[in-house]
Structures are given as structure tokens and as C-alpha cells.
Design a protein around this motif. Structure first.
Motif, mmCIF file in Angstrom:
data_model
loop_
_atom_site.group_PDB
_atom_site.id
_atom_site.type_symbol
_atom_site.label_atom_id
_atom_site.label_comp_id
_atom_site.label_asym_id
_atom_site.label_seq_id
_atom_site.Cartn_x
_atom_site.Cartn_y
_atom_site.Cartn_z
ATOM 1 N N CYS A 43 0.815 -1.223 0.000
ATOM 2 C CA CYS A 43 0.000 0.000 0.000
ATOM 3 C C CYS A 43 0.845 1.267 0.000
ATOM 4 O O CYS A 43 0.303 2.376 -0.044
ATOM 5 C CB CYS A 43 -0.930 0.008 1.220
ATOM 6 S SG CYS A 43 -2.205 -1.272 1.173
ATOM 7 N N PHE A 61 -8.185 -7.274 -2.089
ATOM 8 C CA PHE A 61 -7.692 -6.196 -2.942
ATOM 9 C C PHE A 61 -8.213 -6.318 -4.380
ATOM 10 O O PHE A 61 -7.761 -5.614 -5.272
ATOM 11 C CB PHE A 61 -6.164 -6.183 -2.944
ATOM 12 C CG PHE A 61 -5.582 -5.730 -1.631
ATOM 13 C CD1 PHE A 61 -5.070 -4.452 -1.489
ATOM 14 C CD2 PHE A 61 -5.550 -6.586 -0.543
ATOM 15 C CE1 PHE A 61 -4.538 -4.033 -0.276
ATOM 16 C CE2 PHE A 61 -5.017 -6.178 0.672
ATOM 17 C CZ PHE A 61 -4.516 -4.896 0.803
ATOM 18 N N SER A 67 -9.734 -1.572 -3.046
ATOM 19 C CA SER A 67 -8.560 -1.801 -2.211
ATOM 20 C C SER A 67 -8.777 -1.264 -0.798
ATOM 21 O O SER A 67 -9.208 -0.129 -0.615
ATOM 22 C CB SER A 67 -7.336 -1.116 -2.814
ATOM 23 O OG SER A 67 -6.271 -1.099 -1.884
ATOM 24 N N SER A 91 -1.103 -6.476 1.120
ATOM 25 C CA SER A 91 -1.801 -7.598 0.504
ATOM 26 C C SER A 91 -0.857 -8.795 0.539
ATOM 27 O O SER A 91 0.294 -8.692 0.138
ATOM 28 C CB SER A 91 -2.123 -7.233 -0.952
ATOM 29 O OG SER A 91 -2.483 -8.367 -1.683
#
Length: 128
Positions: A43, A61, A67, A91
Motif C-alpha cells: 500500500c 484487494f 482496495s 496484501s
């Protein structure tokens, strides 16, 4: 004993306020483990030493416009009953559905005795 744990899990999860208007509503039940190296992350969020950060399954995601980067999640360790709020920063395709990893501070906050080694195990979690 397993029936009691299952019953308590169901009752506790039912009582947890889950996000109903976010892209990923509901209460998720899985296991929590250690997220040892939160920087860098998928991220691109800088995680400080005192932050509680979470890595969650990559299925959350997809699609990309949903997301959860930067969203807050509430995580409750079933064995201790303690809850922490963590920010989603990563993720992880190796996590099974609904399992999550938290930084050391998060595991310590979940543990009954404050020892991060005792902060792992079955959890339920929701997006705020």
C-alpha cells in the motif's frame, strides 16, 4: 471444549459491529500471526515503530478499486477477548482466506499478558 470455543466465537462475532457500507462488509473469522517487516508494503504506507499494521489476504484487494489500503480493522483475539485497531497496509497472497498478520505491537496488545508470542491464534475481525 471445542464446542464451547465455537459457541463463544459465534456469539462474540455476532455481537461485533461490522461495517455494512464498506466494500468488504461482515465479520471475518481466521487466525492471526506475526507481520514482521511492514516496510515496505503493497500500500506504500510508512509504518512507524508504534503503529499497529495489518497484512490481509490479497483477495480483499480485488477488484483494485475496492482496495482496503489505509482502512482500519478491528481485530479481537478470541482467547483473551482483547481488541485492537490496525491499519491495512499490505496484501499477502500466502494468507488463507480471512487469516491476517499484525505487527508485534498488535500481537502484544491482543495478548492477555502483553507478550506478543501469546497474541496469536483464532480471531474475528471487521472493517470499521
Amino acid at each position: 471444549m471445542q464446542l464451547l470455543v465455537l459457541l463463544l466465537t459465534a456469539l462474540t462475532a455476532a455481537a461485533a459491529p461490522a461495517c455494512t457500507s464498506c466494500p468488504h462488509p461482515g465479520t471475518f473469522t481466521g487466525n492471526v500471526g506475526l507481520y514482521p517487516d511492514p516496510n515496505p508494503n503493497s500500500c506504500d504506507i510508512v509504518v512507524g515503530d508504534s503503529d499497529i499494521a495489518a497484512s490481509i489476504p490479497s483477495s480483499f484487494f480485488d477488484p483494485p478499486d475496492e482496495s482496503p489500503c489505509g482502512q482500519l480493522i478491528d481485530v479481537t483475539l478470541i482467547s483473551s477477548g482483547k481488541t485492537v485497531t490496525a491499519i491495512v497496509v499490505n496484501s499477502d497472497s500466502t494468507l488463507t482466506p480471512d487469516d491476517i498478520n499484525l505487527t508485534t505491537n498488535g500481537l502484544a496488545a491482543l495478548a492477555a499478558d502483553g507478550d506478543p508470542n501469546h497474541g496469536t491464534g483464532p480471531v474475528y475481525w471487521t472493517f470499521e
